[in-house]
Design a protein around this motif. Structure first.
Motif, PDB file in Angstrom:
ATOM      1  N   GLN A   4       0.833  -1.184   0.000  1.00  0.00           N
ATOM      2  CA  GLN A   4       0.000   0.000   0.000  1.00  0.00           C
ATOM      3  C   GLN A   4       0.877   1.247   0.000  1.00  0.00           C
ATOM      4  N   PRO A   6       1.789   4.924   0.988  1.00  0.00           N
ATOM      5  CA  PRO A   6       1.460   5.708   2.179  1.00  0.00           C
ATOM      6  C   PRO A   6       0.484   6.827   1.843  1.00  0.00           C
ATOM      7  N   ARG A   7      -0.423   7.061   2.735  1.00  0.00           N
ATOM      8  CA  ARG A   7      -1.414   8.126   2.535  1.00  0.00           C
ATOM      9  C   ARG A   7      -0.772   9.431   2.971  1.00  0.00           C
ATOM     10  N   ASN A   8      -0.579  10.313   2.004  1.00  0.00           N
ATOM     11  CA  ASN A   8       0.245  11.487   2.268  1.00  0.00           C
ATOM     12  C   ASN A   8      -0.472  12.821   2.144  1.00  0.00           C
ATOM     13  N   THR A  14      -7.529  17.204   3.861  1.00  0.00           N
ATOM     14  CA  THR A  14      -8.601  16.381   4.420  1.00  0.00           C
ATOM     15  C   THR A  14      -9.775  17.254   4.833  1.00  0.00           C
ATOM     16  N   ASN A  37      -5.596   8.894  -1.158  1.00  0.00           N
ATOM     17  CA  ASN A  37      -4.566   9.660  -0.452  1.00  0.00           C
ATOM     18  C   ASN A  37      -4.903  10.098   0.969  1.00  0.00           C
ATOM     19  N   LEU A  38      -6.179  10.129   1.327  1.00  0.00           N
ATOM     20  CA  LEU A  38      -6.528  10.645   2.644  1.00  0.00           C
ATOM     21  C   LEU A  38      -6.327   9.599   3.735  1.00  0.00           C
ATOM     22  N   ASN A  39      -5.854  10.069   4.863  1.00  0.00           N
ATOM     23  CA  ASN A  39      -5.663   9.218   6.024  1.00  0.00           C
ATOM     24  C   ASN A  39      -7.021   9.061   6.729  1.00  0.00           C
ATOM     25  N   HIS A  42      -7.484  11.080   9.896  1.00  0.00           N
ATOM     26  CA  HIS A  42      -7.679  12.505   9.621  1.00  0.00           C
ATOM     27  C   HIS A  42      -9.109  12.781   9.179  1.00  0.00           C
TER      28      HIS A  42
END
Length: 68
Positions: A4, A6-8, A14, A37-39, A42
């Motif tokens: 995967q 990384p969600r950066n 966000t 891309n979103l965590n 967050h």
């Protein structure tokens, strides 16, 4: 096994995505970018902040309307 990425996305990105989702207005391309891309943590925090702001605005408007 798939690796995967990384969600950066930043927290500000966000918040922007959550803001637009409150209105239900989001382009498919942007949605797909956000999903990749979103965590998730967050997103949850930004959603809770958005709800608190929304409720605060509603309470303020109601108090203003009732006071007149």
């Amino acid at each position: 096994m798939s690796e995967q990425k990384p969600r950066n996305a930043s927290f500000l990105a966000t918040m922007k995505a959550v803001f637009w989702s409150f209105f239900g207005v989001r382009k498919r391309k942007d949605y797909e970018h956000d999903a990749a891309n979103l965590n998730p943590i967050h997103v949850i925090i930004a959603g809770l902040i958005g709800v608190v702001i929304f409720i605060g605005i509603l309470v303020t408007v109601v108090r203003f309307a009732v006071s007149k």
